[in-house]
Design an enzyme around this catalytic site. Structure first.
Site, mmCIF file in Angstrom:
data_model
loop_
_atom_site.group_PDB
_atom_site.id
_atom_site.type_symbol
_atom_site.label_atom_id
_atom_site.label_comp_id
_atom_site.label_asym_id
_atom_site.label_seq_id
_atom_site.Cartn_x
_atom_site.Cartn_y
_atom_site.Cartn_z
ATOM 1 N N GLY A 150 0.820 -1.203 0.000
ATOM 2 C CA GLY A 150 0.000 0.000 0.000
ATOM 3 C C GLY A 150 0.852 1.250 0.000
ATOM 4 O O GLY A 150 1.983 1.247 0.490
ATOM 5 N N GLY A 186 0.334 5.718 0.271
ATOM 6 C CA GLY A 186 -0.498 6.905 0.370
ATOM 7 C C GLY A 186 0.357 8.149 0.334
ATOM 8 O O GLY A 186 1.552 8.103 0.033
ATOM 9 N N VAL A 188 3.411 1.088 2.908
ATOM 10 C CA VAL A 188 3.193 -0.064 3.779
ATOM 11 C C VAL A 188 3.749 -1.311 3.096
ATOM 12 O O VAL A 188 3.402 -1.615 1.944
ATOM 13 C CB VAL A 188 1.697 -0.260 4.090
ATOM 14 C CG1 VAL A 188 1.498 -1.455 5.014
ATOM 15 C CG2 VAL A 188 1.113 1.008 4.729
ATOM 16 N N LYS A 219 4.583 0.255 8.208
ATOM 17 C CA LYS A 219 4.320 1.529 7.525
ATOM 18 C C LYS A 219 5.503 2.457 7.748
ATOM 19 O O LYS A 219 5.872 2.751 8.878
ATOM 20 C CB LYS A 219 3.037 2.165 8.053
ATOM 21 C CG LYS A 219 2.675 3.473 7.360
ATOM 22 C CD LYS A 219 1.321 3.995 7.848
ATOM 23 C CE LYS A 219 0.913 5.260 7.134
ATOM 24 N NZ LYS A 219 -0.411 5.753 7.573
ATOM 25 N N ASP A 247 -11.289 9.724 9.587
ATOM 26 C CA ASP A 247 -11.079 9.202 8.234
ATOM 27 C C ASP A 247 -11.685 7.806 8.089
ATOM 28 O O ASP A 247 -11.034 6.877 7.610
ATOM 29 C CB ASP A 247 -9.579 9.178 7.889
ATOM 30 C CG ASP A 247 -9.328 9.127 6.385
ATOM 31 O OD1 ASP A 247 -10.257 9.438 5.618
ATOM 32 O OD2 ASP A 247 -8.206 8.778 5.981
#
Length: 490
Positions: free
Chosen positions: A230, A232, A237, A251, A346
């Site tokens: 992942g 962002g 991650v 992360k 979030d």
């Protein structure tokens, strides 16, 4: 009169007497910084008009243009308050200019050039590759464009980036929508970071200032990297394993944020909050620390079974009992979080993972204290626009803001579509603040009316019109589930 060469011509707003090679600059406040492009198509021996601006219109022969249109032998262009008559004349057409002519100065051949982005003021330098998408942030990329024979900054709808150019007399940053051709020395601002784009000959870059991030394979002693799972705006991650083969998710703060103090404070906040939380419906965090290259990391359990977003994309509408199950499990996690005087801010499907078939809430990067004194007032609003509450768009949050986001997520699970959808976050903000959502029941035949009414109450515009707290939400969910089971036994 302007003689057009068979090449790309960018059209945009400029200052009086300002010139920029390859641009038609118009001193008109109703013209955008990058308003449009005139693109030459050799196969058709003609131009086509590409509208770029998202705020100011263009017209061709009186017709509003939203995307692009082929141009004929004679067209009237309305750009802002200016009118141009495009007319093809029977004259000898010069061959397309070389790259050196397009740039306005002699340049070495492209094969002898290198392109870099440097994190300012004195951060690491990354060499750009033509065959790859060079990511600067969520929805912001620098890509090679063979049509312009250069790198362009591409910004997808909903993302934000600004560009400042040394040729601008006041070095004024302008927002980029769509894409912009990069020039040597341009400064790109994404999130909290600034990058300078350079085009130079090999060896002219000061390699002593280059600090490329190490491969995450050897960043934490005793752990090896399996794969990137992942990415962002703030972090990457990785799935990693220890010597015994046990999996964890790690992360890392994104490499381009190594020198950014505000980003590091936010990451530390996430690490501190995540490590302090102990609840079955929240992601389990094992360790926080600093890797070999100086990047902070957060080590948590590895949950490989996908996210709620994956389930929604695969199935569309989810069964009523599946919606109630996720709602009940996440409401438990939020009830615990709010009891710690924290607001998640979030809640969205991509932050919901699954452990042994039960929903788990993750990502505490923008968790804040729930009192108004700690509300966000920093010039941008944290969260994901499709699921944000009206008050969150106005810059403050409280526990019932999470309730709204959870309700928006449940609406999507039940209806198979989001409460509101638009490519522009400003449009989404208006919808969430002012527009009434479509009623759920007509969209969900067979769904319990009580469930539809519960979700609609959760996404009320005013926090005072929602449930008093997550305990009340959880109670409503349990009552609906009990009623469904009771009816099924009849």
């Amino acid at each position: 009169m302007i003689d057009l060469k068979p090449a790309l011509l960018c059209i945009g707003r400029g200052r009086p007497n300002e010139t920029r090679h390859g641009w038609l600059l118009i001193n008109d406040p109703t013209v955008s910084r990058h308003h449009a492009n005139l693109n030459w198509v050799p196969e058709q021996n003609a131009f086509y008009y590409e509208h770029v601006s998202q705020t100011n219109p263009s017209r061709i022969d009186g017709n509003l243009i939203r995307t692009s249109q082929d141009l004929g032998a004679r067209n009237q262009l309305n750009i802002g308050t200016h009118i141009y008559l495009l007319e093809r004349k029977a004259v000898d057409v010069e061959p397309p200019p070389s790259e050196a002519e397009t740039l306005g100065a002699a340049q070495p051949p492209d094969s002898a050039l290198e392109y870099t982005l440097q994190l300012l003021p004195n951060g690491f330098t990354e060499f750009l590759k033509k065959g790859e998408a060079n990511t600067l942030g969520m929805g912001v990329h620098v890509n090679w464009d063979p049509f312009t024979n250069g790198f362009v900054l591409k910004v997808t709808p909903g993302a934000r980036a600004t560009l400042s150019r040394n040729s601008d007399q006041q070095d004024e940053a302008r927002a980029v929508s769509g894409q912009a051709v990069l020039e040597n020395g341009d400064v790109i601002t994404v999130d909290f970071c600034q990058f300078r784009f350079r085009r130079s000959t090999p060896g002219s870059t000061n390699t002593e200032t280059i600090k490329l991030a190490k491969d995450s394979d050897s960043l934490i002693r005793g752990f090896s990297q399996v794969k990137l799972v992942g990415q962002g705006t703030f972090g990457q991650v990785f799935h990693m394993k220890d010597h015994a083969g046990a999996s964890v998710a790690v992360k890392f703060l994104s490499p381009h944020l190594l020198l950014n103090e505000e980003a590091q404070v936010r990451f530390k906040n996430e690490a501190t909050v995540a490590l302090s939380l102990k609840h079955n419906r929240l992601l389990r965090v094992f360790d926080v620390g600093e890797a070999e290259d100086g990047r902070m990391y957060i080590m948590s359990e590895y949950l490989p079974n996908g996210t709620l977003e994956d389930k929604i994309q695969k199935a569309g509408k989810l069964p009523t009992m599946a919606v109630l199950k996720v709602a009940h499990e996440i409401s438990q996690g939020l009830e615990y979080l709010h009891a710690q005087n924290l607001v998640h801010r979030d809640i969205k499907p991509s932050n919901i993972f699954f452990r042994d078939g039960q929903a788990v809430l993750a990502d505490f990067g923008i968790v804040k204290g729930s009192d108004l004194m700690t509300a966000t007032r920093s010039g941008f609003t944290a969260g994901t626009p499709h699921y944000m509450s009206p008050e969150q768009f106005r810059g403050f949050t409280e526990p019932r803001s999470d309730q709204y986001s959870l309700g928006a997520m449940l609406y999507e699970m039940l209806a198979g579509r989001r409460v509101f959808d638009a490519p522009d976050p400003i449009a989404l903000a208006y919808m969430h603040v002012h527009q009434a959502p479509d009623p759920l029941l007509p969209q969900c035949p067979g769904a319990p009316e009580m469930l539809c009414l519960m979700i609609e109450k959760m996404i009320s515009k005013k926090p005072s019109d929602r449930f008093a707290n997550m305990q009340a939400v959880k109670g409503a969910i349990e009552h609906i589930a009990k009623d469904i089971k009771k009816r099924a036994r009849r």
